[in-house]
Design a protein around this motif. Structure first.
Motif, short mmCIF file in Angstrom:
data_model
loop_
_atom_site.label_atom_id
_atom_site.label_comp_id
_atom_site.label_asym_id
_atom_site.label_seq_id
_atom_site.Cartn_x
_atom_site.Cartn_y
_atom_site.Cartn_z
N UNK A 29 2.58 5.76 -12.33
CA UNK A 29 2.70 4.34 -12.01
C UNK A 29 1.67 4.05 -10.92
N UNK A 30 1.27 2.81 -10.78
CA UNK A 30 0.27 2.47 -9.77
C UNK A 30 0.89 2.54 -8.37
N UNK A 31 0.04 2.67 -7.37
CA UNK A 31 0.51 2.68 -5.99
C UNK A 31 1.21 1.37 -5.65
N UNK A 34 11.61 -9.33 4.30
CA UNK A 34 11.48 -10.69 3.77
C UNK A 34 10.09 -10.96 3.20
N UNK A 35 9.08 -10.50 3.91
CA UNK A 35 7.71 -10.77 3.48
C UNK A 35 7.07 -9.51 2.91
N UNK A 36 7.46 -9.16 1.68
CA UNK A 36 6.91 -7.94 1.06
C UNK A 36 5.43 -8.10 0.75
N UNK A 37 4.97 -9.34 0.59
CA UNK A 37 3.57 -9.55 0.19
C UNK A 37 2.60 -8.99 1.24
N UNK A 38 2.98 -9.02 2.53
CA UNK A 38 2.08 -8.49 3.56
C UNK A 38 1.92 -6.98 3.42
N UNK A 39 3.01 -6.28 3.06
CA UNK A 39 2.94 -4.83 2.84
C UNK A 39 2.07 -4.53 1.62
N UNK A 40 2.25 -5.31 0.56
CA UNK A 40 1.50 -5.08 -0.67
C UNK A 40 0.01 -5.36 -0.45
N UNK A 41 -0.28 -6.44 0.27
CA UNK A 41 -1.67 -6.79 0.53
C UNK A 41 -2.33 -5.73 1.41
N UNK A 42 -1.58 -5.24 2.39
CA UNK A 42 -2.08 -4.18 3.27
C UNK A 42 -2.45 -2.94 2.47
N UNK A 43 -1.61 -2.59 1.49
CA UNK A 43 -1.86 -1.40 0.68
C UNK A 43 -3.06 -1.60 -0.25
N UNK A 44 -3.19 -2.80 -0.83
CA UNK A 44 -4.31 -3.08 -1.73
C UNK A 44 -5.65 -2.92 -1.01
N UNK A 104 -0.25 7.20 0.59
CA UNK A 104 0.21 5.92 0.02
C UNK A 104 1.31 5.31 0.88
N UNK A 105 2.27 6.15 1.30
CA UNK A 105 3.36 5.66 2.16
C UNK A 105 2.80 5.09 3.45
N UNK A 106 1.84 5.79 4.05
CA UNK A 106 1.24 5.30 5.29
C UNK A 106 0.53 3.97 5.08
#
Length: 378
Positions: free
Chosen positions: A256-258, A272-282, A347-349
């Motif tokens: 599966x993708x990261x 609440x704001x999962x998008x910031x975590x996802x954007x950070x990872x991208x 990836x976790x970091x």
């Protein structure tokens, strides 16, 4: 209308069980194996709740549903998927299965030995029912206060019988408390749980067989369960739920993708704001490599031992040491015995390292992961 109001008096776990349960026998609600899988992998039921009510032919209908339940030594990591609708799971068993998904195996070894009251390294049906009775009593301590009549209706729906509240330990005689000598005569576990064993004797005659009881103790209830078979059942259940979650994102591929991994990780959390975590990872992982199922499974094995890991991490915190990827990987292995791949740790970091200094805020990480581990029911 009275039954519709019951959700107001139910705890979050009770509400979820009532929302996903699709079987009803003489007023008591049950899940099918399919319902249980849905309850731990989906936010909402994927079908309209239509209770199958078999009040007039309870025993025959239940036996028919349970006829395909295999013995425990034939279990597999596809047990619940294979049974699908051919099974029944009570509310206390639902709590028990949730515990298996979120607790380390070592704790169950201790519990297994405690309930092996005769010391033969096997647990029989009655000893297992004592365990369920403890789950019921623990759940009652968490009950919402309110209309006692409504709570009584809810208990009847969840347990199939009225349960006494504020019950005290039974005594040997009318007025004479159990003697100290009598306590010494029994094994420790018998002394601790003897009042519950008496309670089980009172209710067992009215209890119907369920998928777990037949799976563990056979259709006649005479078989005994050893720890090796029980351990395999726990491992298979954890693997099955993880496979279902992994396959829902992999589309038949081996990875599966990261980003999908981050989505799964942040489900059932209070973020609440999962998008910031996802954007950070991208931004941090521009080239997708993918997470394999083995990596995925090893991470959730680590989560089940999160308390031990927390102790190891606090050692770094007390020493005012920053926590980098090498320290994180070492702490995971020392505390849990699980080896995480360098790519998985990276990836976790990248998901949780919001300020991008390649260090982990362990308090924030552990708080979020405790929510995820307990699937929103912390």
């Amino acid at each position: 209308s009275d039954l519709e109001d019951l959700h107001l008096y139910a705890t979050p776990r009770e509400q979820r069980f009532r929302r996903f349960a699709s079987l009803e026998f003489e007023g008591q609600l049950y899940m099918t194996p399919h319902d249980f899988i849905q309850a731990v992998t989906s936010d909402e039921p994927k079908r309209k709740q239509e209770f199958y009510n078999a009040e007039t032919a309870r025993e025959n209908e239940l036996n028919q549903i349970l006829v395909e339940t295999p013995p425990v030594w034939k279990g597999s990591s596809k047990l619940f998927r294979n049974l699908n609708e051919k099974g029944v799971i009570s509310y206390t068993e639902y709590l028990f299965l949730l515990c298996i998904l979120t607790k380390p195996h070592a704790g169950f070894r201790i519990a297994f030995n405690m309930f092996d009251t005769d010391g033969n390294e096997m647990v029989d049906k009655k000893e297992f029912l004592v365990l369920q009775e403890i789950f019921r009593k623990k759940n009652e301590k968490r009950e919402k206060r309110g209309d006692e009549e409504k709570r009584a209706m809810l208990r009847l729906q969840l347990y199939g019988y009225h349960t006494p509240t504020n019950s005290v330990l039974k005594t040997e005689g009318d007025d004479v408390p159990r003697s100290y000598w009598d306590t010494l005569r029994r094994s420790t576990s018998q002394a601790l749980f003897s009042d519950l064993a008496e309670r089980v004797d009172d209710i067992s005659s009215s209890l119907s067989d369920t998928t777990l009881l037949v799976h563990f103790f056979g259709k006649k209830g005479k078989a005994e369960l050893n720890f090796e078979d029980f351990y395999r059942f726990m491992d298979n259940l954890q693997t099955e739920v993880l496979e279902i979650e992994f396959l829902s994102y992999s589309n038949g591929m081996n990875t599966i993708s990261e980003e999908d991994f981050a989505h799964i990780l942040l489900r059932y959390t209070n973020v609440e704001n999962t998008s910031s975590y996802l954007e950070n990872m991208r931004c941090s992982i521009p080239e997708e490599k993918g997470i394999t199922f083995e990596e995925f499974r090893s991470f959730f094995q680590f989560l089940n031992n999160l308390e031990d890991f927390t102790i190891a991490m606090q050692m770094y915190n007390f020493a005012s040491r920053s926590i980098g990827q090498d320290e994180f990987k070492r702490a995971v292995y020392v505390a849990t015995g699980v080896k995480l791949s360098p790519h998985l740790v990276n990836t976790v970091f990248k998901i949780f390292d919001v300020d991008r200094d390649d260090q982990l805020s362990y308090k924030e990480f552990i708080g979020i992961m405790k929510d995820r581990l307990n699937r929103g029911f912390r």
